[in-house]
Structure formats: structure tokens, C-alpha cells
Design an enzyme around this catalytic site. Structure first.
Site, PDB file in Angstrom:
ATOM      1  N   LYS A 150       0.850  -1.195   0.000  1.00  0.00           N
ATOM      2  CA  LYS A 150       0.000   0.000   0.000  1.00  0.00           C
ATOM      3  C   LYS A 150       0.883   1.242   0.000  1.00  0.00           C
ATOM      4  O   LYS A 150       1.773   1.380   0.838  1.00  0.00           O
ATOM      5  CB  LYS A 150      -0.908   0.021   1.235  1.00  0.00           C
ATOM      6  CG  LYS A 150      -1.792   1.261   1.288  1.00  0.00           C
ATOM      7  CD  LYS A 150      -2.789   1.187   2.425  1.00  0.00           C
ATOM      8  CE  LYS A 150      -2.278   1.720   3.739  1.00  0.00           C
ATOM      9  NZ  LYS A 150      -2.134   3.188   3.816  1.00  0.00           N
ATOM     10  N   ASP A 162      -3.473   4.379  -1.959  1.00  0.00           N
ATOM     11  CA  ASP A 162      -4.362   4.865  -0.889  1.00  0.00           C
ATOM     12  C   ASP A 162      -4.283   6.389  -0.820  1.00  0.00           C
ATOM     13  O   ASP A 162      -3.651   6.951   0.070  1.00  0.00           O
ATOM     14  CB  ASP A 162      -3.892   4.207   0.423  1.00  0.00           C
ATOM     15  CG  ASP A 162      -4.681   4.658   1.635  1.00  0.00           C
ATOM     16  OD1 ASP A 162      -5.811   5.132   1.473  1.00  0.00           O
ATOM     17  OD2 ASP A 162      -4.140   4.527   2.751  1.00  0.00           O
ATOM     18  N   LYS A 207      -7.193   8.384  -1.134  1.00  0.00           N
ATOM     19  CA  LYS A 207      -8.460   8.862  -0.554  1.00  0.00           C
ATOM     20  C   LYS A 207      -8.921  10.166  -1.211  1.00  0.00           C
ATOM     21  O   LYS A 207      -9.095  11.193  -0.543  1.00  0.00           O
ATOM     22  CB  LYS A 207      -8.318   9.068   0.959  1.00  0.00           C
ATOM     23  CG  LYS A 207      -7.950   7.813   1.745  1.00  0.00           C
ATOM     24  CD  LYS A 207      -7.978   8.068   3.245  1.00  0.00           C
ATOM     25  CE  LYS A 207      -7.619   6.856   4.069  1.00  0.00           C
ATOM     26  NZ  LYS A 207      -6.185   6.509   4.081  1.00  0.00           N
ATOM     27  N   ASP A 262     -13.220  15.399  -3.637  1.00  0.00           N
ATOM     28  CA  ASP A 262     -13.293  16.709  -4.297  1.00  0.00           C
ATOM     29  C   ASP A 262     -14.570  16.735  -5.119  1.00  0.00           C
ATOM     30  O   ASP A 262     -15.392  15.818  -5.022  1.00  0.00           O
ATOM     31  CB  ASP A 262     -12.031  16.898  -5.175  1.00  0.00           C
ATOM     32  CG  ASP A 262     -11.613  18.358  -5.277  1.00  0.00           C
ATOM     33  OD1 ASP A 262     -12.483  19.198  -5.573  1.00  0.00           O
ATOM     34  OD2 ASP A 262     -10.430  18.652  -5.063  1.00  0.00           O
ATOM     35  N   THR A 279     -11.553   6.261  10.946  1.00  0.00           N
ATOM     36  CA  THR A 279     -11.593   5.636  12.274  1.00  0.00           C
ATOM     37  C   THR A 279     -11.007   6.547  13.352  1.00  0.00           C
ATOM     38  O   THR A 279     -11.139   6.259  14.533  1.00  0.00           O
ATOM     39  CB  THR A 279     -10.849   4.290  12.275  1.00  0.00           C
ATOM     40  OG1 THR A 279      -9.543   4.510  11.749  1.00  0.00           O
ATOM     41  CG2 THR A 279     -11.571   3.258  11.447  1.00  0.00           C
ATOM     42  N   ARG A 281       3.387  -1.778  10.499  1.00  0.00           N
ATOM     43  CA  ARG A 281       4.530  -1.960  11.395  1.00  0.00           C
ATOM     44  C   ARG A 281       4.792  -3.375  11.895  1.00  0.00           C
ATOM     45  O   ARG A 281       5.966  -3.738  12.051  1.00  0.00           O
ATOM     46  CB  ARG A 281       4.412  -0.964  12.560  1.00  0.00           C
ATOM     47  CG  ARG A 281       4.663   0.474  12.097  1.00  0.00           C
ATOM     48  CD  ARG A 281       4.124   1.505  13.047  1.00  0.00           C
ATOM     49  NE  ARG A 281       2.674   1.556  13.000  1.00  0.00           N
ATOM     50  CZ  ARG A 281       1.927   2.386  13.710  1.00  0.00           C
ATOM     51  NH1 ARG A 281       2.509   3.235  14.536  1.00  0.00           N
ATOM     52  NH2 ARG A 281       0.610   2.371  13.587  1.00  0.00           N
TER      53      ARG A 281
HETATM   54  O1  C5P Z   1       1.526   0.171  10.909  1.00  0.00           O
HETATM   55  P1  C5P Z   1       0.064  -0.093  10.854  1.00  0.00           P
HETATM   56  O2  C5P Z   1      -0.274  -1.562  10.701  1.00  0.00           O
HETATM   57  O3  C5P Z   1      -0.701   0.563  11.953  1.00  0.00           O
HETATM   58  O4  C5P Z   1      -0.378   0.597   9.481  1.00  0.00           O
HETATM   59  C1  C5P Z   1      -1.723   0.649   9.098  1.00  0.00           C
HETATM   60  C2  C5P Z   1      -1.875   1.366   7.796  1.00  0.00           C
HETATM   61  O5  C5P Z   1      -3.259   1.487   7.558  1.00  0.00           O
HETATM   62  C3  C5P Z   1      -1.313   2.790   7.752  1.00  0.00           C
HETATM   63  O6  C5P Z   1      -0.872   3.047   6.413  1.00  0.00           O
HETATM   64  C4  C5P Z   1      -2.502   3.653   8.069  1.00  0.00           C
HETATM   65  O7  C5P Z   1      -2.441   4.921   7.474  1.00  0.00           O
HETATM   66  C5  C5P Z   1      -3.629   2.844   7.458  1.00  0.00           C
HETATM   67  N1  C5P Z   1      -4.870   3.030   8.182  1.00  0.00           N
HETATM   68  C6  C5P Z   1      -5.986   3.316   7.465  1.00  0.00           C
HETATM   69  N2  C5P Z   1      -7.172   3.507   8.099  1.00  0.00           N
HETATM   70  C7  C5P Z   1      -7.249   3.385   9.428  1.00  0.00           C
HETATM   71  C8  C5P Z   1      -6.144   3.060  10.173  1.00  0.00           C
HETATM   72  C9  C5P Z   1      -4.929   2.890   9.503  1.00  0.00           C
HETATM   73  O8  C5P Z   1      -5.915   3.401   6.232  1.00  0.00           O
HETATM   74  N3  C5P Z   1      -8.403   3.544   9.993  1.00  0.00           N
END
Ligand code: C5P
Length: 238
Positions: free
Chosen positions: A34, A61, A63, A66, A121, A212
Site C-alpha cells: 500500500k 491509498d 483517498k 473533491d 476511524t 509496522r
Molecule cells: O503500521 P500499521 O499496521 O498501523 O499501518 C496501518 C496502515 O493502515 C497505515 O498506512 C494507516 O495509514 C492505514 N490506516 C488506514 N485507516 C485506518 C487506520 C490505519 O488506512 N483507519
């Protein structure tokens, strides 16, 4: 789908060489990577192409949110990068979602999976109230997801808390892509709520976005393999 195909690793870095090196280490062990706003803003389409050239599907990603004409143009521009998945904000409204879906369809057989983001979220129920949204958070998520489906989108990015309700409301073919995944053996980092890879698949997730726990592991390929082993059997059939 193989278990590993369900795992997309978030390359949250501004360092092209690190993103390429990680992708090379993980090729074969995961379904794709991603690329988000951080990497894309810093490294641009050129950086994207360096990562894509490693040979894995890419979830772009960005998002988009507009007016319909601008989002359609952005989707068309993104198609040149041949992403496997691409996303827009559902709160841009039905006309914007339809414009995005129509633009994506111009890619024909190479049309990416087009996802919507419903309610971020990071927002809580009081945040929605401050923004003048009177419905409950779960209702708002379901409302935006069904609107996205009705406008021709293929799925949504959603939290683990929303998985069951959205699978019920949007039907079996609607793609549910879930971040906030944490295996039992990894640290939670900054997430308020997490789910294990196996539980997310059991509740109906199609793809897991994991950062991570894999990218910060001493051996990223080994961490990815461990996660695949945890979901194998559950994930192979879908
Ligand atoms: O490192 P981690 O597993 O927390 O990374 C999660 C990824 O998912 C990050 O790129 C974060 O921006 C994305 N994310 C997301 N929507 C969320 C929470 C995290 O797209 N609600």
C-alpha cells in the site's frame, strides 16, 4: 485466493530505497503493498513506479475527495499507474462516487478495485455530532458503504468493529479491506482498537492492511509468513 494474497503491507515511508528494499524482501510472501499520501506526496509517480516495478500489486491509498469532475480526473490520472486498488472518500457524495466509478471503468479489463473510505476511524461519535451528523457512527458507516456500493464501487476500507455489519449490509461480493491488524505477538502501537489477522478473516475481511508488525520486524518476510500461517485455512477458500 491464497492466504498471502490477502495481505497488503503499508509502506509508510518517504524513502524510495527503503520502500523498494522492503518490497523486494516481501515479494512472494504477501499479496501487495500500500502506497499512501506520505510516500506519494514525497516521491510522486516516479517513486510509485520504482515500487511497482518490484512486481507486486499496489493499493494506491490517496483517498480522493473533491468535486466529481476533479475526482474523475484524478482517478483517470491514477489509472496510468495501473494500481490494483484505489480509493476515494464516500462523503464526497453520490455524484462524486459515480464519477469515480465511471472513470475507473475506462480502464476496461485493467480496472482497479475501487474502494470508498466511510467515516475515518480517527473520528468518534462526538466528532460526528460536532460536524452536524445526527446519526450514530455505525449507522453513518453503513449508510456511506451502501451508497458507495449503489454508485458502483467495489468495496470499502473499514475498521474491525464494522466488519460484520458491513458484510451483512453490503453482501458477499463487496470487498472489505481492514487496517488496524495486530497479531498477538506484535505491539499495538497507536491503535485504539485492533484485531488479529485470523479474527479479521473469520469476520469477513477480504484484504488486511498491515504496516509496522511487518515493516518494523527484525525479519519482515518471516513476520509476513507467520501471519500467512495464522490465516491459512481460513483464508484459502474465499
Ligand atoms: O503500521 P500499521 O499496521 O498501523 O499501518 C496501518 C496502515 O493502515 C497505515 O498506512 C494507516 O495509514 C492505514 N490506516 C488506514 N485507516 C485506518 C487506520 C490505519 O488506512 N483507519
Amino acid at each position: 485466493m491464497k492466504a498471502s494474497d490477502r495481505i497488503f503491507v503499508a509502506l509508510d515511508t518517504v524513502d524510495v530505497e527503503r520502500a523498494v528494499a522492503l518490497s523486494e524482501q516481501l515479494r512472494g510472501a504477501i499479496g501487495g503493498v500500500k502506497i499512501g499520501k506520505e510516500f506519494f506526496t514525497a516521491c510522486g509517480p516516479q517513486g510509485y513506479r520504482r515500487v511497482a516495478d518490484v512486481g507486486m500489486p499496489v493499493f494506491l491509498d490517496l483517498k480522493f475527495h473533491d468535486i466529481p469532475n476533479t475526482v474523475a480526473g484524478a482517478v483517470r490520472a491514477a489509472l496510468k499507474l495501473k494500481p490494483f486498488m484505489l480509493n476515494v472518500h464516500a462523503s464526497g457524495g453520490a455524484a462524486m462516487l459515480r464519477a469515480a466509478a465511471d472513470a475507473a471503468a475506462e480502464a476496461g479489463d485493467e480496472r482497479p478495485i475501487l474502494l470508498a473510505v466511510t467515516v475515518l476511524t480517527s473520528l468518534s461519535a462526538p466528532d460526528l455530532a460536532v460536524m452536524g451528523i445526527g446519526t450514530s457512527l455505525p449507522q453513518q458507516v453503513t449508510r456511506l458503504a451502501t451508497m458507495a456500493r449503489d454508485c458502483g464501487l467495489d468495496g470499502v476500507v473499514c475498521s474491525c468493529a464494522e466488519l460484520m455489519a458491513l458484510r451483512g449490509a453490503c453482501g458477499p461480493g463487496f470487498k472489505l479491506v481492514v487496517p488496524g491488524i495486530r497479531p498477538s505477538w506484535s505491539v499495538i502501537d497507536d491503535h485504539k482498537r485492533t484485531i488479529s489477522p485470523a479474527d479479521a478473516i473469520a469476520l469477513g475481511a477480504d484484504y488486511l492492511v498491515i504496516g509496522r508488525p511487518i515493516t518494523h520486524a527484525d525479519n519482515p518476510a518471516e513476520a509476513a509468513q507467520r501471519i500467512c500461517d495464522e490465516i491459512a485455512g481460513l483464508a484459502d477458500a474465499g
